[in-house]
Scaffold this motif. Structure first.
Motif, short mmCIF file in Angstrom:
data_model
loop_
_atom_site.label_atom_id
_atom_site.label_comp_id
_atom_site.label_asym_id
_atom_site.label_seq_id
_atom_site.Cartn_x
_atom_site.Cartn_y
_atom_site.Cartn_z
N SER A 85 2.74 44.59 14.47
CA SER A 85 1.37 44.65 13.95
C SER A 85 0.67 43.36 14.36
CB SER A 85 1.38 44.77 12.42
OG SER A 85 1.90 43.58 11.86
N GLY A 86 0.13 43.33 15.55
CA GLY A 86 -0.49 42.13 16.09
C GLY A 86 0.14 41.77 17.43
N ALA A 87 0.06 40.49 17.75
CA ALA A 87 0.55 40.02 19.06
C ALA A 87 1.98 39.49 18.96
CB ALA A 87 -0.36 38.93 19.61
N LEU A 88 2.87 40.08 19.76
CA LEU A 88 4.26 39.64 19.88
C LEU A 88 4.49 39.31 21.34
CD1 LEU A 88 7.20 39.28 18.87
CD2 LEU A 88 7.52 41.73 19.30
N MET A 89 4.86 38.06 21.59
CA MET A 89 5.10 37.59 22.96
C MET A 89 6.59 37.34 23.17
SD MET A 89 2.10 37.05 24.54
CE MET A 89 2.56 35.93 25.82
N VAL A 90 6.99 37.43 24.43
CA VAL A 90 8.35 37.06 24.80
C VAL A 90 8.28 36.11 25.99
CG1 VAL A 90 8.73 39.02 26.38
CG2 VAL A 90 10.69 37.87 25.36
N ARG A 91 9.11 35.08 25.96
CA ARG A 91 9.33 34.24 27.13
C ARG A 91 10.76 34.53 27.56
NH1 ARG A 91 8.10 28.58 26.27
NH2 ARG A 91 5.98 29.25 26.67
N LYS A 92 10.89 35.12 28.76
CA LYS A 92 12.20 35.51 29.28
C LYS A 92 12.95 34.26 29.76
CE LYS A 92 12.78 39.57 29.60
NZ LYS A 92 13.38 40.40 28.54
N ALA A 93 14.24 34.41 29.97
CA ALA A 93 15.09 33.31 30.42
C ALA A 93 14.62 32.75 31.77
CB ALA A 93 16.54 33.76 30.51
N ASP A 94 13.97 33.58 32.60
CA ASP A 94 13.49 33.12 33.90
C ASP A 94 12.14 32.40 33.81
OD1 ASP A 94 11.58 35.12 33.56
OD2 ASP A 94 12.28 36.36 35.22
N GLY A 95 11.58 32.27 32.59
CA GLY A 95 10.30 31.56 32.40
C GLY A 95 9.08 32.46 32.35
N SER A 96 9.23 33.72 32.69
CA SER A 96 8.08 34.63 32.65
C SER A 96 7.77 35.01 31.20
CB SER A 96 8.36 35.89 33.49
OG SER A 96 9.44 36.61 32.93
N SER A 97 6.51 35.34 30.94
CA SER A 97 6.08 35.73 29.59
C SER A 97 5.32 37.04 29.65
CB SER A 97 5.15 34.66 29.00
OG SER A 97 5.83 33.46 28.82
N LYS A 98 5.37 37.79 28.55
CA LYS A 98 4.58 39.01 28.47
C LYS A 98 4.41 39.40 27.01
CE LYS A 98 8.41 42.25 29.19
NZ LYS A 98 8.89 43.37 29.98
N ILE A 99 3.45 40.27 26.76
CA ILE A 99 3.21 40.80 25.43
C ILE A 99 4.12 42.02 25.25
CG2 ILE A 99 1.52 41.94 23.95
CD1 ILE A 99 -0.62 40.24 25.32
N LEU A 100 4.73 42.11 24.08
CA LEU A 100 5.62 43.23 23.79
C LEU A 100 4.93 44.26 22.90
CD1 LEU A 100 8.97 41.35 23.04
CD2 LEU A 100 8.20 42.38 25.19
#
Length: 160
Positions: free
Chosen positions: A38-53
């Motif tokens: 419910s809102g913004a959930l972000m992930v920063r992957k082990a390789d440094g990339s980020s995205k919204i989940l």
């Protein structure tokens, strides 16, 4: 019928590619899946990339999950466990290993950097309690039951 040298080379090259792919764990199962947000959930992957989940997004060992100020999110893990993240939370999935055929090697290691969460343990927490841990900057939490809440809210430094 005899194989030509080119056919043998192609077969050997294909086998080498498959072996390399398996050694890189590109076929490894995800640690879990986002079921609610419910809102913004972000992930920063082990390789440094980020995205919204979003719901149905996969999460893996090494991922840093971060909720925004008004966000609650729930992740269901491969062993049946669940974690609900509160607003302004950062949680790193340090390591998540689950293999139903080898319970002695299963582990779930999380690092709560800030914020709060509620967790319901899955098979790892029920069958291999010593390999289920949540750490914070000030403590390491083991489990004695199947349902617990943890929070780490650092005090701001400087003038208020």
């Amino acid at each position: 019928m005899t194989a030509t040298p080119n056919a043998i080379r192609r077969c050997a090259f294909s086998a080498l590619l498959i072996a390399a792919a398996l050694s890189l764990d590109i076929f490894a199962a995800p640690a879990g899946e986002v079921t609610h947000v419910s809102g913004a959930l972000m992930v920063r992957k082990a390789d440094g990339s980020s995205k919204i989940l979003a719901p149905k997004s996969k999460v893996d060992s090494g991922d840093l999950l971060a909720t925004a100020g008004d966000t609650y999110a729930r992740v269901k893990f491969a062993d049946g466990g669940e974690v609900t993240l509160r607003p302004n939370t950062q949680l790193r999935i340090e390591s998540f290993v689950f293999d139903q055929t080898k319970p002695a090697t299963d582990s779930a290691l999380f690092n709560l950097i800030k914020g709060g969460l509620r967790t319901i343990t899955g098979a790892i927490g029920r069958l291999n309690r010593t390999n289920y841990r949540v750490t914070t900057p000030t403590a390491t939490v083991g489990i004695r039951g199947t349902d617990h809440e943890i929070g780490y809210f650092p005090v701001p430094v400087g003038p208020v």
